[in-house]
Design a protein around this motif. Structure first.
Motif: not given
Ligand code: ADP
Ligand code: ASP
Ligand code: MG
Length: 424
Positions: A1-14, A38-43
Motif C-alpha cells: 500500500x502507498x499513499x499517493x497524490x494524483x493531480x489532473x490539469x485542465x485538459x484532463x477535466x475539460x 486528488x488535486x484538480x484544476x479548473x476545466x
C-alpha cells in the motif's frame, strides 16, 4: 500500500466525460490498495474566462494607476477548481468510491497574502491523513489556499501543480503523479517539435530551468517544492487507458520521473530546449556610466513588480556614457516605460527604445558544466538559419538567447536537432 497524490490539469477535466475518465484513474489506485488525495484544476479555458471577466470590470482609479481588488480577483478565479472538485467527488461516489471535496481553506492550505500569486506557507495534513485511514479519497481544489487575512488566495497560473506537490509533502506521500495531456516531459514542447523525445527521468535542476524558461508542463514553484521536500514526482498522461497493465506500478508508473541528478545514469550534455514568447526589450541610450545607475534603473522596476530578465550593459567608450538593454514580459512594457520616464532625471539617459514580440530560446543541460563549446554550437546553428541574436545570458547549466519572435519555432527546431535530441 502507498499513499499517493494524483493531480489532473485542465485538459484532463475539460468536460464531464473526461471527469468520469479521471474518476476511473482514481478508482484504479484505490482498488490497488492505495490511500489517495486528488488535486484538480479548473476545466480547460475556465480560468482564462474568469480572469477575462475580472479584467473587463470597471476599475477603481487611484493616484498612480487604476486597479481592482486582488482579493476579489482571487474570489472569482478560484471558483473554477471548486466546480471540478465537487464534480469529481460526485463521479467517484457514483462508482462506489468514498470521496469528498475540499476547498483550500477547509484543509487548511495557508498562504501569504500576495493575492493572485500567493505562496503556500503551511498545510495541516492531519484531517486528510485521518480520513485516508478510513479509506476516503480527498478531492482537493487546486490553485487555492487561504491567506492571513482569512480570504481565498490563488497561487499564480499553473498553480495546481504546486498545490499537488505541497500536499504530497504535507501528508508524506510516497508519490505525486501529475496527470496532463502529454505522457511525460519531452526534450522540448512536443506541440512544436513532433520529433521531441520523452524522457524517462529528468533531474530537478534541469526541470527547474525548463519550467522557468518557459516549458509550462510544471509550474516552477512545484518543482522547487519537489526538490526541497524530495517528493517523487511523475508527469504522466490522463489519456492513457486507466485500466491498461502497469498503470498502478508502485515504483515505476508510465511517465517521466523528476529526480536527483545521481539517479540518472546516462546524462546527456544537453537535456532539453525551452522557449518563452512575448518578451520585450528596452534599451536606454547614452546612460550616465557611474555608480548607482543600475540601482536607479532597476529599483523602480522592482517597485512596480516588473520581472526584469536579461540585462546587457555596454562598456562605455568615453568613460561617461553607455547603453543599457534589458528584457521584460511584453505585457509590462508600458508600465516599465512609465517607470523610466518618472526616474529620467535620476537615471540620466538620452533616449529610451523598446521592442516587443521577441522570444527567448534556451538550451538546458547539467552536462554543460563539464563540456565546452555548447554555446558556440547554438550560435553557429542559428547563424546558418540567418536568425539574428539580440542578447545572450548563460549560467552553469543553461544558455538563453533572445531573438525575433517570428523565428522562435524555427530556432527551437534547429537547436533541438543540432544537439541530437530528435527522435531517431
Ligand atoms: P495541465 O492543464 O495539465 O496543467 P499544461 O497545459 O499546463 O497542462 O502543460 C502541459 C503542456 O505543456 C503540454 O500540452 C505541452 O504542450 C507543454 N509543454 C511545454 N514544454 C513541454 C515539455 N518539454 N514536455 C512536455 N510538455 C511540454
Ligand atoms: N486553473 C489554473 C490555471 O489555469 C491553475 C492550474 O490549472 O494549474 O492557471
Ligand atoms: Mg499546467
Amino acid at each position: 500500500m502507498a499513499r499517493i497524490v494524483m493531480k489532473f490539469g485542465g485538459t484532463s477535466v475539460a468536460d464531464l466525460d473526461r471527469i468520469h475518465n479521471v474518476a476511473r484513474h482514481v478508482k484504479r489506485e484505490v482498488e490497488a490498495g492505495n490511500q489517495v488525495a486528488v488535486v484538480v484544476s479548473a476545466m480547460a479555458g475556465k480560468t482564462n474566462e474568469l480572469v477575462n471577466w475580472v479584467q473587463s470590470m470597471p476599475k477603481v482609479t487611484g493616484a498612480k494607476a487604476s486597479f481592482y481588488d486582488a482579493r476579489e480577483y482571487d474570489a472569482v478565479v478560484a471558483s473554477g477548481e471548486q466546480v471540478t472538485s465537487g464534480l469529481l467527488a460526485i463521479a467517484l461516489q457514483a462508482m462506489g468510491v468514498d470521496a469528498r471535496s475540499w476547498h483550500g481553506w477547509q484543509i487548511p492550505i495557508k498562504t501569504d497574502n500576495v493575492h493572485g500569486a500567493a505562496r503556500i506557507l503551511d498545510i495541516d495534513g492531519t484531517e486528510l491523513i485521518r480520513r485516508f485511514e478510513t479509506g476516503q479519497v480527498a478531492v482537493i481544489a487546486g490553485f487555492q489556499g487561504v491567506g492571513p487575512d482569512n480570504r481565498i488566495a490563488t497561487l499564480g497560473r499553473g498553480g495546481s501543480d504546486t498545490s499537488a506537490v505541497a500536499i504530497a509533502a504535507a501528508v508524506k506521500a510516497d508519490r505525486c503523479d501529475i496527470y496532463t495531456d502529454v505522457d511525460g516531459v519531452y526534450t522540448t514542447d512536443p506541440r512544436i517539435v513532433p520529433n521531441a523525445r520523452r524522457m524517462k527521468k529528468i533531474a530537478f535542476e534541469e526541470m527547474l530551468e525548463m519550467a522557468s524558461l518557459g516549458a509550462k508542463v510544471l509550474q516552477v514553484r512545484s518543482v522547487e517544492l519537489a526538490m526541497v521536500h524530495k517528493v517523487r514526482t511523475f508527469v504522466r498522461s490522463s489519456f492513457d487507458d486507466p485500466d491498461a497493465p502497469g498503470m498502478s506500478d508502485p515504483l515505476n508508473p508510465p511517465g517521466t520521473l523528476i529526480c536527483d541528478e545521481e539517479e540518472i545514469v546516462e546524462q546527456e550534455v544537453v537535456t532539453g530546449i525551452a522557449y518563452a514568447k512575448d518578451e520585450a526589450q528596452i534599451s536606454l541610450r547614452r546612460v550616465a556610466d557611474r555608480p548607482g545607475v543600475s540601482a536607479a534603473v532597476f529599483g523602480p522596476m522592482a517597485e512596480a513588480h516588473i520581472n526584469v530578465d536579461m540585462i546587457v550593459q555596454n562598456i562605455s567608450e568615453d568613460g561617461s556614457r553607455t547603453d543599457m538593454t534589458f528584457t521584460v514580459p511584453s505585457a509590462d512594457v508600458d508600465k516599465a516605460l512609465q517607470q523610466l520616464e518618472k526616474s529620467r532625471e535620476r537615471i540620466g539617459f538620452d533616449v529610451v527604445q523598446s521592442e516587443t514580440g521577441l522570444a527567448k530560446v534556451s538550451v538546458i543541460g547539467i552536462g554543460m558544466r563539464s563540456h565546452a563549446g555548447v554555446a558556440a554550437t547554438a550560435f553557429k546553428a542559428l547563424a546558418e538559419k540567418s536568425i539574428n541574436i539580440k542578447a545572450i545570458t548563460t549560467s552553469e547549466i543553461k544558455i538563453s538567447i533572445l531573438i525575433d519572435g517570428a523565428y522562435a519555432e524555427l530556432a527551437v527546431r534547429t537547436l533541438h536537432s543540432v544537439y541530437g535530441l530528435d527522435k531517431s
